[in-house]
Motif scaffolding. Structure first.
Motif, PDB file in Angstrom:
ATOM      1  N   LEU A 200       6.814  -1.766   1.613  1.00 27.13           N
ATOM      2  CA  LEU A 200       6.586  -2.897   2.405  1.00 27.13           C
ATOM      3  C   LEU A 200       7.705  -2.820   3.585  1.00 27.13           C
ATOM      4  O   LEU A 200       8.768  -2.495   3.246  1.00 27.13           O
ATOM      5  CB  LEU A 200       6.523  -4.330   2.030  1.00 27.13           C
ATOM      6  CG  LEU A 200       5.299  -4.414   0.996  1.00 27.13           C
ATOM      7  CD1 LEU A 200       5.660  -5.525   0.011  1.00 27.13           C
ATOM      8  CD2 LEU A 200       3.908  -4.811   1.790  1.00 27.13           C
ATOM      9  N   TYR A 201       7.412  -3.283   4.641  1.00 28.68           N
ATOM     10  CA  TYR A 201       8.506  -3.493   5.757  1.00 28.68           C
ATOM     11  C   TYR A 201       8.193  -4.723   6.588  1.00 28.68           C
ATOM     12  O   TYR A 201       7.149  -5.338   6.811  1.00 28.68           O
ATOM     13  CB  TYR A 201       8.296  -2.374   6.911  1.00 28.68           C
ATOM     14  CG  TYR A 201       9.491  -2.434   7.947  1.00 28.68           C
ATOM     15  CD1 TYR A 201      10.812  -2.302   7.773  1.00 28.68           C
ATOM     16  CD2 TYR A 201       8.793  -2.849   9.180  1.00 28.68           C
ATOM     17  CE1 TYR A 201      11.657  -2.683   8.875  1.00 28.68           C
ATOM     18  CE2 TYR A 201       9.971  -3.092  10.550  1.00 28.68           C
ATOM     19  CZ  TYR A 201      11.256  -2.644   9.985  1.00 28.68           C
ATOM     20  OH  TYR A 201      12.137  -2.861  11.065  1.00 28.68           O
ATOM     21  N   SER A 202       9.395  -5.423   6.907  1.00 28.26           N
ATOM     22  CA  SER A 202       9.486  -6.604   7.640  1.00 28.26           C
ATOM     23  C   SER A 202      10.500  -6.209   8.676  1.00 28.26           C
ATOM     24  O   SER A 202      11.698  -6.039   8.767  1.00 28.26           O
ATOM     25  CB  SER A 202      10.136  -7.741   6.597  1.00 28.26           C
ATOM     26  OG  SER A 202      10.519  -9.125   7.697  1.00 28.26           O
ATOM     27  N   SER A 207      14.139  -4.794   6.907  1.00 21.54           N
ATOM     28  CA  SER A 207      14.319  -4.342   5.489  1.00 21.54           C
ATOM     29  C   SER A 207      12.886  -3.631   4.977  1.00 21.54           C
ATOM     30  O   SER A 207      11.784  -4.290   5.411  1.00 21.54           O
ATOM     31  CB  SER A 207      14.601  -5.154   4.540  1.00 21.54           C
ATOM     32  OG  SER A 207      14.900  -4.761   3.342  1.00 21.54           O
ATOM     33  N   HIS A 208      12.876  -2.479   4.133  1.00 20.76           N
ATOM     34  CA  HIS A 208      11.891  -2.188   3.353  1.00 20.76           C
ATOM     35  C   HIS A 208      12.128  -2.691   1.999  1.00 20.76           C
ATOM     36  O   HIS A 208      13.033  -3.164   1.471  1.00 20.76           O
ATOM     37  CB  HIS A 208      11.821  -0.642   3.355  1.00 20.76           C
ATOM     38  CG  HIS A 208      11.532   0.068   4.621  1.00 20.76           C
ATOM     39  ND1 HIS A 208      12.448   0.529   5.791  1.00 20.76           N
ATOM     40  CD2 HIS A 208      10.373   0.229   5.138  1.00 20.76           C
ATOM     41  CE1 HIS A 208      11.776   1.009   6.690  1.00 20.76           C
ATOM     42  NE2 HIS A 208      10.367   0.891   6.189  1.00 20.76           N
ATOM     43  N   TYR A 209      10.921  -2.912   1.553  1.00 27.12           N
ATOM     44  CA  TYR A 209      10.874  -3.332   0.118  1.00 27.12           C
ATOM     45  C   TYR A 209       9.689  -2.451  -0.863  1.00 27.12           C
ATOM     46  O   TYR A 209       8.692  -2.176  -0.061  1.00 27.12           O
ATOM     47  CB  TYR A 209      10.377  -4.679   0.095  1.00 27.12           C
ATOM     48  CG  TYR A 209      10.325  -5.392  -1.292  1.00 27.12           C
ATOM     49  CD1 TYR A 209      11.548  -5.906  -1.962  1.00 27.12           C
ATOM     50  CD2 TYR A 209       9.274  -5.767  -1.932  1.00 27.12           C
ATOM     51  CE1 TYR A 209      11.597  -6.284  -3.222  1.00 27.12           C
ATOM     52  CE2 TYR A 209       9.311  -6.587  -3.098  1.00 27.12           C
ATOM     53  CZ  TYR A 209      10.240  -6.672  -3.639  1.00 27.12           C
ATOM     54  OH  TYR A 209      10.415  -7.344  -5.005  1.00 27.12           O
ATOM     55  N   CYS A 217       2.888  -7.353  -3.951  1.00 25.94           N
ATOM     56  CA  CYS A 217       2.611  -6.794  -2.864  1.00 25.94           C
ATOM     57  C   CYS A 217       1.602  -7.608  -1.899  1.00 25.94           C
ATOM     58  O   CYS A 217       1.937  -7.522  -0.683  1.00 25.94           O
ATOM     59  CB  CYS A 217       2.025  -5.291  -3.240  1.00 25.94           C
ATOM     60  SG  CYS A 217       1.667  -4.440  -1.617  1.00 25.94           S
ATOM     61  N   LEU A 220       3.343 -11.025  -0.501  1.00 24.21           N
ATOM     62  CA  LEU A 220       4.451 -10.673   0.559  1.00 24.21           C
ATOM     63  C   LEU A 220       3.643 -10.373   1.820  1.00 24.21           C
ATOM     64  O   LEU A 220       4.152 -10.750   3.108  1.00 24.21           O
ATOM     65  CB  LEU A 220       5.361  -9.519   0.030  1.00 24.21           C
ATOM     66  CG  LEU A 220       6.556  -9.889  -0.747  1.00 24.21           C
ATOM     67  CD1 LEU A 220       7.174  -8.445  -1.308  1.00 24.21           C
ATOM     68  CD2 LEU A 220       7.176 -11.084  -0.312  1.00 24.21           C
ATOM     69  N   GLN A 221       2.522  -9.838   1.686  1.00 32.84           N
ATOM     70  CA  GLN A 221       1.725  -9.331   3.025  1.00 32.84           C
ATOM     71  C   GLN A 221       1.455 -11.080   3.573  1.00 32.84           C
ATOM     72  O   GLN A 221       1.140 -10.919   5.077  1.00 32.84           O
ATOM     73  CB  GLN A 221       0.607  -8.610   2.670  1.00 32.84           C
ATOM     74  CG  GLN A 221       0.977  -7.114   2.388  1.00 32.84           C
ATOM     75  CD  GLN A 221      -0.133  -6.421   2.102  1.00 32.84           C
ATOM     76  OE1 GLN A 221      -1.067  -6.116   3.085  1.00 32.84           O
ATOM     77  NE2 GLN A 221      -0.227  -5.886   0.776  1.00 32.84           N
ATOM     78  N   TRP A 225       5.082  -9.610   5.583  1.00 33.24           N
ATOM     79  CA  TRP A 225       5.706  -8.275   5.446  1.00 33.24           C
ATOM     80  C   TRP A 225       4.337  -7.252   5.690  1.00 33.24           C
ATOM     81  O   TRP A 225       3.158  -7.616   5.487  1.00 33.24           O
ATOM     82  CB  TRP A 225       5.876  -8.221   3.991  1.00 33.24           C
ATOM     83  CG  TRP A 225       7.469  -8.799   3.779  1.00 33.24           C
ATOM     84  CD1 TRP A 225       7.531 -10.006   3.724  1.00 33.24           C
ATOM     85  CD2 TRP A 225       8.333  -7.949   3.419  1.00 33.24           C
ATOM     86  NE1 TRP A 225       8.941 -10.206   3.242  1.00 33.24           N
ATOM     87  CE2 TRP A 225       9.419  -8.905   3.118  1.00 33.24           C
ATOM     88  CE3 TRP A 225       8.936  -6.618   3.426  1.00 33.24           C
ATOM     89  CZ2 TRP A 225      10.784  -8.799   3.206  1.00 33.24           C
ATOM     90  CZ3 TRP A 225      10.293  -6.348   3.550  1.00 33.24           C
ATOM     91  CH2 TRP A 225      11.319  -7.453   3.025  1.00 33.24           C
ATOM     92  N   GLN A 226       4.608  -6.161   6.500  1.00 35.46           N
ATOM     93  CA  GLN A 226       3.704  -5.063   6.678  1.00 35.46           C
ATOM     94  C   GLN A 226       3.406  -3.888   5.585  1.00 35.46           C
ATOM     95  O   GLN A 226       4.486  -3.442   5.210  1.00 35.46           O
ATOM     96  CB  GLN A 226       4.222  -4.336   8.073  1.00 35.46           C
ATOM     97  CG  GLN A 226       3.091  -3.264   8.530  1.00 35.46           C
ATOM     98  CD  GLN A 226       3.589  -2.593   9.703  1.00 35.46           C
ATOM     99  OE1 GLN A 226       4.666  -2.773  10.190  1.00 35.46           O
ATOM    100  NE2 GLN A 226       3.108  -1.326   9.918  1.00 35.46           N
TER     101      GLN A 226
END
Length: 292
Positions: A200-202, A207-209, A217, A220-221, A225-226
């Motif tokens: 994921l990325y924000s 930041s990546h996660y 997962c 968070l979307q 979060w992408q």
């Protein structure tokens, strides 16, 4: 030569209770079901000495040797000395293992003597675990400008980052800083217990996660979060513990207030993990497990 069957202190390794039930009355218990790499399995220590209870004291794995230590319940004491316990259904202790890497193991039982019985019941059996599928590398990088950590299984992405100069400064700021860790390709063969690790990325926090938890997962979307796809496959920890033959990938977190940026680090280096906690990072424990 190892005995593939057990008489006293009998063992049966299986991922299913059905295999044991079908041979419940057999004196010799063969190991009949294949054991997959890193897949949990159970060892049955069957009592065949007319004692109703067995106490398991320990289990340990050293290299390719597995040792289970146990003893029987002591006989009852009567006015004329010891006599056997009344007939009761046998107790069948179950010893569970989180999983093992592929290989041939020596599985031993060591029965400790008790009371006036000097007999120490020992036996061993050969245990074969199927080979694990081939692994891939996951690389760890660090950005000296933003003080950020990043992981990727994509060698092209790694090469691109460490070869591209910063537009403002004209110098590179990404460096590969460790040996990283191992995983399995999302589209390739993997142990049955391995699960996808989503990436994921924000842009909001820059930041990546990565998480092996599908619900996390998805959640968070919903927070913006992408989802960038499943990066690789790894094995989830069981109760915070990784199976034998794997190493814990530890996750750290820092929120750089009042800045809106945050960062996570994923590392197998336990010493670095503790050091970063002392530096103000939050240790979040085992994220997932990597094959050694």
């Amino acid at each position: 030569m190892l005995n593939k069957y057990l008489l006293m202190g009998t063992l049966l390794a299986s991922s299913s209770l059905m295999a044991y039930d079908q041979q419940e009355n057999a004196v010799i218990q063969p190991i009949t079901q294949p054991i997959s790499a890193f897949e949990p399995f159970t060892v049955f220590v069957k009592n065949t000495t007319n004692h109703p209870s067995i106490y398991i004291f320990s289990k340990k794995i050293v290299g390719n040797e597995i040792e289970i230590v146990y003893t029987h319940e002591r006989n009852s004491v009567g006015s004329f000395g010891y006599y056997p316990e009344p007939e009761t259904p046998p107790v069948i202790p179950l010893v569970t293992f989180n999983g093992l890497p592929g290989g041939v193991y020596t599985l031993k039982t060591i029965g400790l003597p008790y009371s006036f019985n000097a007999l120490s019941l020992e036996d061993e059996v050969e245990l074969v675990v199927e080979d694990s599928p081939a692994t891939i590398d996951v690389y760890e990088l660090f950005n000296t400008t933003y003080r950020s950590y990043f992981i990727t299984q994509d060698s092209s992405e790694r090469d691109h980052l460490i070869s591209q100069p910063d537009i403002s400064w004209g110098i590179n700021h990404w460096y590969e800083i460790s040996a990283g860790f191992k995983a399995w390709a999302v589209e390739g063969a993997a142990p049955s217990t391995a699960l996808p690790v989503c990436r994921l990325y924000s842009a909001h926090v820059e930041s990546h996660y990565y998480t092996i938890d599908e619900e996390e997962c998805d959640f968070l979307q919903t927070l913006g979060w992408q989802f960038q796809g499943d990066a690789f496959k790894a094995i989830p920890a069981v109760g915070g513990v990784c199976p034998s033959g794997t190493v814990a990938v530890l996750r750290l977190y820092i929120d750089r207030m009042p800045s809106s940026t945050m960062n996570h680090r994923f590392t197998t280096d336990a010493e670095a993990y503790q050091s970063m906690i002392h530096q103000g990072w939050t240790g979040e424990g085992v994220a997932f497990c990597s094959p050694e």
